[in-house]
Write a protein that holds these residues in place. Sequence first.
Motif: not given
Lengths: 306, 306
Positions: A167-176, A235-237, A277-283, A288-292
């Motif tokens: 049941e292990l899942y990964a969530t990845v967010i890429h701030p552009q 280095l990662i805002p 993933s939702e909680s990471m996106k909100e940040v 105001g940084i684009d992200h996937d």
Amino acid sequence: MNEIRVFCPATIANISCGFDVLGVALDSVGDEMVVRKIPEKGIRITKLEGQDLPKETERNVAGVAGLTLLEASGYDGGFEIEIYKKIKAGSGIGSSAASSSGAVWAMNELLGRPFSKIDLVRFAMEGERLASAVAHADNVAPALYGGFTLVRSYDPLDVVSIPNPPELYATVIHPQIEVKTSDSRSVLRTKITLAQGIKQWGNVGGLIAGLFTNDYDLIGRSLEDHIVEPIRSILIPGFDNVKSEALNAGALGCGISGSGPSIFAFCKGETIAKKVSESMKEVYQDIGIDHDVHVSKINTNGVRAI
Amino acid sequence: MNEIRVFCPATIANISCGFDVLGVALDSVGDEMVVRKIPEKGIRITKLEGQDLPKETERNVAGVAGLTLLEASGYDGGFEIEIYKKIKAGSGIGSSAASSSGAVWAMNELLGRPFSKIDLVRFAMEGERLASAVAHADNVAPALYGGFTLVRSYDPLDVVSIPNPPELYATVIHPQIEVKTSDSRSVLRTKITLAQGIKQWGNVGGLIAGLFTNDYDLIGRSLEDHIVEPIRSILIPGFDNVKSEALNAGALGCGISGSGPSIFAFCKGETIAKKVSESMKEVYQDIGIDHDVHVSKINTNGVRAI
């Protein structure tokens, strides 16, 4: 078989305490490639869609990795490669490793599998050398073996497959934002304290044990990095906020993917992974940084024919 | 039950790459203790045979560990302890840990098991604090849990049991020279390079994976220590010869037990373990240093009633 289409998974390397040794392959994000035999010697990149990257064989990671295999194989002919990039270059989830690994895996299939997986890792590492000046294995190993891999040693090269809980899942967010691998390397200190080292290898032991025993809590407790994360995260805002929001939303642990700027979290189950993933996106929406964002099962096969 | 006789296993700590985190319990060498309930409050060491060690409760590791348990238990009475030492103090195979662990394990049995294993580790660590000024857990954890244990973290204390292959044997040779734990600590450097650290945690990962998968070769390849062994081995005459002879005789790997001077080797099967013990002995016979040698299965229970 003269042609094969393959899926080349994205990968997370430098998994927290496992800096430079532990990586994992993802299932829902990756490139596609078509590789076909041609009578002429050499390798030609005939298509490269999705990213603005060099198509010249010697300047393309798939080309360089493929040439290394081609030379070792003694095969008289060559290969044409079409690359459909979906992983963004520089995102920190193994874009170059996906291309290098996909190319050599596909060629090995087309030649009747003369090479072992560890051979393929060696060939693909030459692509990594082109991409980042260091022939590291921590993305190409999981891309080729699937699942979690430990690069125990480089001399001799020793790759160990590590199982993972179902049941292990990964969530990845890429701030552009752009963080160059070379910059990300140069901020690291060359010395650490013995006390930091002891904590780190205690956590590596705990993480490996947790993966073997499906102990999600132990995995979470072991996802600590007292050495690299405190320095590179500068280095990662937004990193600290993303991490604390991910943990609040139920992630087992959270850290920098590769040399960043992507941030990964491991979660038990898809529901939590999506919430995380939702909680990471909100940040990043707030800053105001684009992200996937990607939510993915662990890919236990590595590169595969599709 | 008012009285119990227990076997208290010797232990190897600081297993090569697992400095400060990995230990293992032995089966064929250990102390015996008899512990009995008495109506008077407090702890009395009524017998101490086999070694010249203090019998005063406050100066004896079993006494101090026992007092810590007694205070936590709320029990009105006390305990009498008889200690039959077979492990030599200062040999590097957990002499003090055997006494501390045996005492608290026995008392917990006599009180109806109010405490968990991790509680017992905490109590026994107070005996280690008396013995070496540091409340370390890497001998008492395997003595109490049996088998291999990983002390992932001290804050909070987190002990992880690691399985072992059925045919794994340990050979331990104790050259009868004195190396004080405090000296052995003081020679260590407080800083290491990041590159050394990466090798070390790669090996810890490989060792844990090898123990989980019964992969003797991987265990052997992972039994490397690039950090502590090169420095501490200077304090142990003949170390390099013992190690090379052990490996020549078929040992999977070889290193310093605890802070020395004992040297351990892991082997696949008893036959090889005995052959390895002979080759180690020859080195000290040639140098003319008195020595004891032990060949042992892995003890998978820890302290037990006998």
